[in-house]
Design a protein around this motif. Sequence first.
Motif, PDB file in Angstrom:
ATOM      1  N   ILE A 129       0.797  -1.232   0.000  1.00 46.47           N
ATOM      2  CA  ILE A 129       0.000   0.000   0.000  1.00 46.47           C
ATOM      3  C   ILE A 129       0.828   1.281   0.000  1.00 46.47           C
ATOM      4  CG2 ILE A 129      -0.227   0.225   2.515  1.00 46.47           C
ATOM      5  CD1 ILE A 129      -3.213   0.872   2.010  1.00 46.47           C
ATOM      6  N   LEU A 130       2.064   1.218   0.482  1.00 47.50           N
ATOM      7  CA  LEU A 130       2.853   2.444   0.616  1.00 47.50           C
ATOM      8  C   LEU A 130       3.112   3.177  -0.703  1.00 47.50           C
ATOM      9  CD1 LEU A 130       5.568   2.033   3.408  1.00 47.50           C
ATOM     10  CD2 LEU A 130       3.712   3.689   3.252  1.00 47.50           C
ATOM     11  N   PRO A 131       3.404   2.476  -1.791  1.00 45.23           N
ATOM     12  CA  PRO A 131       3.680   3.229  -3.028  1.00 45.23           C
ATOM     13  C   PRO A 131       2.539   4.170  -3.425  1.00 45.23           C
ATOM     14  CG  PRO A 131       4.402   0.968  -3.270  1.00 45.23           C
ATOM     15  CD  PRO A 131       3.654   1.033  -1.966  1.00 45.23           C
ATOM     16  N   GLU A 132       1.302   3.714  -3.315  1.00 41.46           N
ATOM     17  CA  GLU A 132       0.167   4.563  -3.698  1.00 41.46           C
ATOM     18  C   GLU A 132      -0.032   5.699  -2.705  1.00 41.46           C
ATOM     19  OE1 GLU A 132      -3.771   6.177  -3.955  1.00 41.46           O
ATOM     20  OE2 GLU A 132      -3.164   4.829  -2.340  1.00 41.46           O
ATOM     21  N   LEU A 133       0.090   5.428  -1.417  1.00 44.16           N
ATOM     22  CA  LEU A 133      -0.090   6.473  -0.408  1.00 44.16           C
ATOM     23  C   LEU A 133       0.989   7.546  -0.558  1.00 44.16           C
ATOM     24  CD1 LEU A 133      -0.961   4.480   2.869  1.00 44.16           C
ATOM     25  CD2 LEU A 133      -2.534   5.547   1.243  1.00 44.16           C
ATOM     26  N   MET A 134       2.220   7.135  -0.807  1.00 52.32           N
ATOM     27  CA  MET A 134       3.298   8.108  -0.951  1.00 52.32           C
ATOM     28  C   MET A 134       3.141   8.929  -2.225  1.00 52.32           C
ATOM     29  SD  MET A 134       6.543   5.842   0.412  1.00 52.32           S
ATOM     30  CE  MET A 134       7.708   7.145   0.044  1.00 52.32           C
ATOM     31  N   ALA A 135       2.669   8.282  -3.301  1.00 52.46           N
ATOM     32  CA  ALA A 135       2.445   9.020  -4.545  1.00 52.46           C
ATOM     33  C   ALA A 135       1.355  10.062  -4.368  1.00 52.46           C
ATOM     34  CB  ALA A 135       2.086   8.052  -5.665  1.00 52.46           C
ATOM     35  N   ARG A 136       0.359   9.733  -3.560  1.00 54.16           N
ATOM     36  CA  ARG A 136      -0.742  10.644  -3.307  1.00 54.16           C
ATOM     37  C   ARG A 136      -0.373  11.714  -2.293  1.00 54.16           C
ATOM     38  NH1 ARG A 136      -5.405   8.375   0.118  1.00 54.16           N
ATOM     39  NH2 ARG A 136      -5.023   6.536  -1.157  1.00 54.16           N
ATOM     40  N   GLY A 137       0.534  11.365  -1.355  1.00 54.10           N
ATOM     41  CA  GLY A 137       0.929  12.301  -0.309  1.00 54.10           C
ATOM     42  C   GLY A 137      -0.093  12.472   0.782  1.00 54.10           C
ATOM     43  N   SER A 138      -0.918  11.447   0.990  1.00 46.08           N
ATOM     44  CA  SER A 138      -1.924  11.490   2.059  1.00 46.08           C
ATOM     45  C   SER A 138      -2.325  10.069   2.412  1.00 46.08           C
ATOM     46  CB  SER A 138      -3.158  12.289   1.628  1.00 46.08           C
ATOM     47  OG  SER A 138      -3.842  11.620   0.580  1.00 46.08           O
TER      48      SER A 138
END
Length: 260
Positions: A129-138
């Motif tokens: 899940i981290l790649p998507e959360l980091m790309a979104r920044g939230s």
Amino acid sequence: MWAPLNRPIQNWTGQRVWLIGASSGIGAALAQQALAAGATAIVSARRQPQLEQVANSHPKALIVPFDVLDTAAWQSSYTQIVQQIGGVDLIVFCAADYRSERSWEVNPATAAQTLQTNLGSVYAGLATILPELMARGSGGIGLIASVAGYMGLPNASVYGPTKAALINLAEILYGDLHPKGLNVYLINPGFVKTHLTDKNDFTMPALQTPEQAATAIWRGISAGKFEIHFPRRFTQVLKLLQLLPYRCRFALLSHLVKTP
């Protein structure tokens, strides 16, 4: 007044919360309270019938059953979630394994299972899940550790070290991810009545229900706290015990459990 370490969440309506280990106990109570607050709750665990009972046909519940020990299943489950509701705003790792055992009672096979369930599965979930959360920044990540991770306590020969590792991991994640816009929550419950603690043959002080635990957790996350520990009448005592020199701490702990 100190500002909260995480961004407070004022309104849960529309929040997409993925609860890992939601078929019973704290995870199930968290799911039901999240749904009542207007969030979309994605409930995951191995047992689909129990997940269906937790969801209770709620229109904002998404049932995604899988085994947290199956690394490949993490990505396929997350892909399903993204396809159906677009993504996740908060993931809470609730899955846990526990046996009350002294050090000479530890079995290597069951110890490995506990380590993988309590700790290894968290790394699998973070990698997913981290790649998507980091790309979104939230977004946010919640780790349910335990006061058993505060120090070496009797009868927690494998469980305790896994929870101590989660406490350490939460601190690392906060340092890494907070500057990138993510919230990180360290959740340290005291004794909560579940099928896991039902195995204990000793008196559990300040025992709480899963519903009481879930209420404390959502209150802490909503307020933006980093560490959420409860019930405080019990956890504060353990925090004080942590401050004692080992000689004093060991002497006090020796009165809790007598070694045969």
